[in-house]
Enzyme design. Structure first.
Site, PDB file in Angstrom:
ATOM      1  N   PRO A   2       0.826  -1.216   0.000  1.00  0.00           N
ATOM      2  CA  PRO A   2       0.000   0.000   0.000  1.00  0.00           C
ATOM      3  C   PRO A   2       0.859   1.264   0.000  1.00  0.00           C
ATOM      4  O   PRO A   2       1.853   1.358   0.719  1.00  0.00           O
ATOM      5  CB  PRO A   2      -0.803  -0.127   1.299  1.00  0.00           C
ATOM      6  CG  PRO A   2      -0.882  -1.593   1.533  1.00  0.00           C
ATOM      7  CD  PRO A   2       0.438  -2.142   1.067  1.00  0.00           C
ATOM      8  N   GLU A   3       0.453   2.221  -0.825  1.00  0.00           N
ATOM      9  CA  GLU A   3       1.176   3.482  -0.941  1.00  0.00           C
ATOM     10  C   GLU A   3       0.372   4.591  -0.263  1.00  0.00           C
ATOM     11  O   GLU A   3      -0.583   4.314   0.476  1.00  0.00           O
ATOM     12  CB  GLU A   3       1.439   3.771  -2.420  1.00  0.00           C
ATOM     13  CG  GLU A   3       2.223   2.648  -3.103  1.00  0.00           C
ATOM     14  CD  GLU A   3       2.446   2.872  -4.585  1.00  0.00           C
ATOM     15  OE1 GLU A   3       2.498   4.043  -5.018  1.00  0.00           O
ATOM     16  OE2 GLU A   3       2.576   1.876  -5.323  1.00  0.00           O
TER      17      GLU A   3
END
Length: 346
Positions: A2-3
């Site tokens: 996840p960014e």
């Protein structure tokens, strides 16, 4: 992993569920989830504290607790967070649980066991989270937040003009910018019409402006769409939808939305990188140094003189890479659905 948009979405979903709650206990099912690897000390450190805020810094969640301490939660590849009733059966992938005074639990679920949770105190003078008393700040090496209103084009130019590396590794370097990873680096470079192997030193002022604007625009759009649910990422309120509008990421062999030529894939520093070799031209000065990487390039070519946009959908004209990517997406969707079912979310 996840960014920025995905972690921001999780923080926003958790905030109304957790702020104001009090932690009355903690239990750890996988000791390596804790950065300290001391479950008793961790439990003692969080028990009795109230949750004051839930935020984000770079790719980590920051849960502010009473008494000038905070939790950091790094989801890594498969980490997921759910707030559930305490009597809900616990599935075998739950690694850590925070017990709340109102009969609910915050459960950290992590199939691959890469996620990390830490407990840190704040410096009374600077307010920074510290690794230990007198130690360095937890986020000392992290670059600026690209969506911060105070982060201007002028700031971006100052940062990038100090660098000499290639654009793709630079954008994913957390000491350069916080929260940008593989997905949004590819998307921003495509929007800015810049090749991922292009050197930062070759950029002219118009290139810098396009890249700055592309980074901020794609991240803001992704936050609005709750991130990209491509692999195991899901949030307390459900999946994201940004994956439905991505232009190049994991679209190897499919037509470029801008010109119709096939999207290419190369590997840079062990990261899959997706781009259009027609729209994102590599300057001649960077080609020699990039020759080895470009030899491994994959992606569809023109067939029988037709552009990919002119080829019929389905059948033998669809590259195997596209079919394989679709199988991967379906498998990930099944895993996310199982995770939500185990959390009572259906």
């Amino acid at each position: 992993m996840p960014e920025l948009p995905e972690v921001e979405t999780v923080a926003r979903d958790l905030r109304p569920r957790l702020v104001g709650a009090t932690i009355v206990g903690a239990r750890t099912n996988w000791v390596r989830t804790l950065r300290s690897q001391d479950p008793l000390a961790f439990a003692d450190g969080v028990t009795g504290r109230s949750i004051l805020a839930v935020g984000r810094r770079a790719k980590q969640l920051v849960v502010e607790l009473s008494g000038d301490v905070a939790l950091t939660i790094h989801l890594k590849m498969t980490g997921q967070l759910f707030v559930v009733p305490a009597d809900l059966p616990e599935d075998p992938y739950v690694r850590l649980v925070l017990e709340l005074s109102d009969g609910r639990e915050l459960r950290f679920r992590d199939i691959r066991k890469f996620g990390k949770i830490g407990l840190y105190g704040r410096d009374p003078v600077t307010g920074e989270l510290l690794e230990e008393v007198g130690g360095s700040a937890v986020f000392a090496g992290i670059g600026p937040e690209p969506l911060d209103p105070a982060f201007t084009l002028r700031d971006f130019r100052k940062l990038i003009r100090r660098r000499k590396g290639r654009l793709k590794p630079l954008l994913t370097d957390q000491s350069f910018l916080a929260g940008v990873g593989n997905i949004y680096a590819d998307e921003a470079l495509w929007r800015a019409k810049l090749h991922p192997l292009r050197s930062a030193t070759s950029l002219r002022p118009p290139d810098e402006r396009r890249l700055y604007e592309a980074i901020r625009t794609v991240l803001a759009e992704a936050v609005e769409r709750r991130g990209s649910s491509i692999d195991d990422y899901t949030a307390p309120d459900g999946d994201g939808s940004m994956q439905e509008t991505l232009d190049v990421y994991q679209r190897t062999g499919q037509p470029c939305p801008r010109c119709g030529h096939p999207i290419k894939r190369i590997v840079i520093g062990a990261r899959s990188t997706h781009f259009c070799s027609w729209c994102q031209r590599l300057p001649a000065a960077d080609r020699k140094a990039s020759r080895v990487i470009l030899r491994g390039m994959t992606g569809g070519e023109r067939r029988r003189g037709r552009r990919w946009s002119e080829l019929p959908a389905g059948g033998q004209d669809i590259p195997e890479t596209v079919a394989r990517a679709e199988r991967t997406r379906r498998a990930a969707a099944t895993r996310r659905a199982a995770a939500r079912t185990s959390a009572g979310a259906g």
